[in-house]
Scaffold this active site. Structure first.
Site, PDB file in Angstrom:
ATOM      1  N   ARG A  36       0.888  -1.321  -0.418  1.00 13.03           N
ATOM      2  CA  ARG A  36      -0.038  -0.109   0.075  1.00 13.03           C
ATOM      3  C   ARG A  36       0.651   1.406  -0.106  1.00 13.03           C
ATOM      4  O   ARG A  36       0.453   2.209  -0.530  1.00 13.03           O
ATOM      5  CB  ARG A  36      -1.026  -0.031   1.264  1.00 13.03           C
ATOM      6  N   ILE A  62      -7.294   7.525  -0.577  1.00 11.63           N
ATOM      7  CA  ILE A  62      -7.269   6.109  -0.775  1.00 11.63           C
ATOM      8  C   ILE A  62      -8.047   5.502   0.628  1.00 11.63           C
ATOM      9  O   ILE A  62      -8.143   6.103   1.548  1.00 11.63           O
ATOM     10  CB  ILE A  62      -5.648   5.543  -0.563  1.00 11.63           C
ATOM     11  N   SER A  63      -8.900   4.629   0.148  1.00 14.83           N
ATOM     12  CA  SER A  63      -9.754   4.165   0.961  1.00 14.83           C
ATOM     13  C   SER A  63      -9.128   3.424   2.347  1.00 14.83           C
ATOM     14  O   SER A  63      -8.060   2.818   2.362  1.00 14.83           O
ATOM     15  CB  SER A  63     -10.783   3.168   0.322  1.00 14.83           C
ATOM     16  N   GLN A  64     -10.026   3.415   3.312  1.00 13.16           N
ATOM     17  CA  GLN A  64      -9.572   2.539   4.661  1.00 13.16           C
ATOM     18  C   GLN A  64      -9.383   0.899   4.166  1.00 13.16           C
ATOM     19  O   GLN A  64     -10.268   0.514   3.695  1.00 13.16           O
ATOM     20  CB  GLN A  64     -10.418   3.030   5.467  1.00 13.16           C
ATOM     21  N   PRO A  65      -8.094   0.374   4.611  1.00 10.57           N
ATOM     22  CA  PRO A  65      -7.872  -1.044   4.107  1.00 10.57           C
ATOM     23  C   PRO A  65      -9.208  -1.768   4.596  1.00 10.57           C
ATOM     24  O   PRO A  65      -9.503  -2.776   3.892  1.00 10.57           O
ATOM     25  CB  PRO A  65      -6.738  -1.509   4.998  1.00 10.57           C
TER      26      PRO A  65
END
Ligand code: SAH
Length: 215
Positions: A36, A62-65
């Site tokens: 990431r 970037i989205s939360q994993p």
């Protein structure tokens, strides 16, 4: 980060995903295999293994994993699937999908984001991903139908052109609701008889915006 700290951070990352309900082995493996930090810039690289959304430029994130994990899991992707993603952003979600699917098409309305995502994906040899700098609200009719469609930007309703480009037996996952409030993650399954909807919890995404961005 030295190698030991990095290995430890990755291990914590997987544990955090599991704790939040990402239990599918293939999804966890794909996320562990996707660095990431490569999709982030400058100071944010150091926070790549934290379960938080981070800025990526152009006012996007970037989205939360764990949200990436839950959405990917709900999409039930397998090696026979041709997948369409709307909202490439950093390219991270597309990279995760590329480990699970046969083919991934991803669309982005900010050309500079599409360009940098493409460069990172190429440097990671994600050869089955194609980044398209286009307005994804209308899908990609020339490549349709798709077995799976994932939106990583929130729509008020599932966009009709995307539902039309989903194959029978296909699955679409998307956040629905007003852009400035909490949205519902929705899973749509297309059957011979019609569409089945399942609400999967609350999320917060940037809005799906029609038309290309100026930059
Ligand atoms: N999936 C991304 C995060 C997405 S953020 C990642 O893994 O990093 C949502 C993205 O959707 C933003 O980059 C935004 O520019 C894009 N977007 C919004 N509306 C769009 C549209 N109509 N077509 C294509 N991309 C769109």
């Amino acid at each position: 980060m030295n190698i030991d700290t990095e290995a430890q951070a990755r291990m914590q990352f997987v544990l955090a995903l599991r704790a939040r309900g990402v239990t599918d082995h293939a999804v966890l493996t794909a996320m562990e295999a996707t660095p990431r930090d490569r999709f982030l810039d400058g100071v944010f690289k150091a926070r790549a293994w934290e379960d938080v959304a981070l800025p990526i430029g152009g006012g996007q994130t970037i989205s939360q994993p764990s949200v990436v994990g839950l959405m990917t899991q709900a999409l039930e992707v397998n090696k026979r699937c041709k997948v369409l993603e709307i909202g490439t952003g950093s390219g991270y979600q597309a990279a995760v999908l590329s480990h699970l699917a046969r083919r991934v098409y991803t669309t982005e309305r900010h050309r500079h984001l599409a360009r940098s995502a493409e460069a990172v994906l190429r440097s990671l040899d994600r050869a089955n991903v194609t980044v398209m700098p286009v307005d994804g609200a209308y899908g990609l009719p020339e490549q349709s139908p798709f077995d799976r469609i994932l939106l990583t930007a929130a729509a008020e309703d599932p966009p009709a052109p995307l539902l039309a480009q989903l194959s029978v037996g296909g699955i679409m996952v998307l956040p629905v609701g007003q852009s400035d409030s909490v949205q519902t993650l929705l899973k749509v399954v297309k059957t011979e008889a019609g569409l089945d909807y399942e609400a999967m919890g609350e999320v917060r995404f940037v809005p799906l915006i029609e038309g290309m961005a100026e930059d």
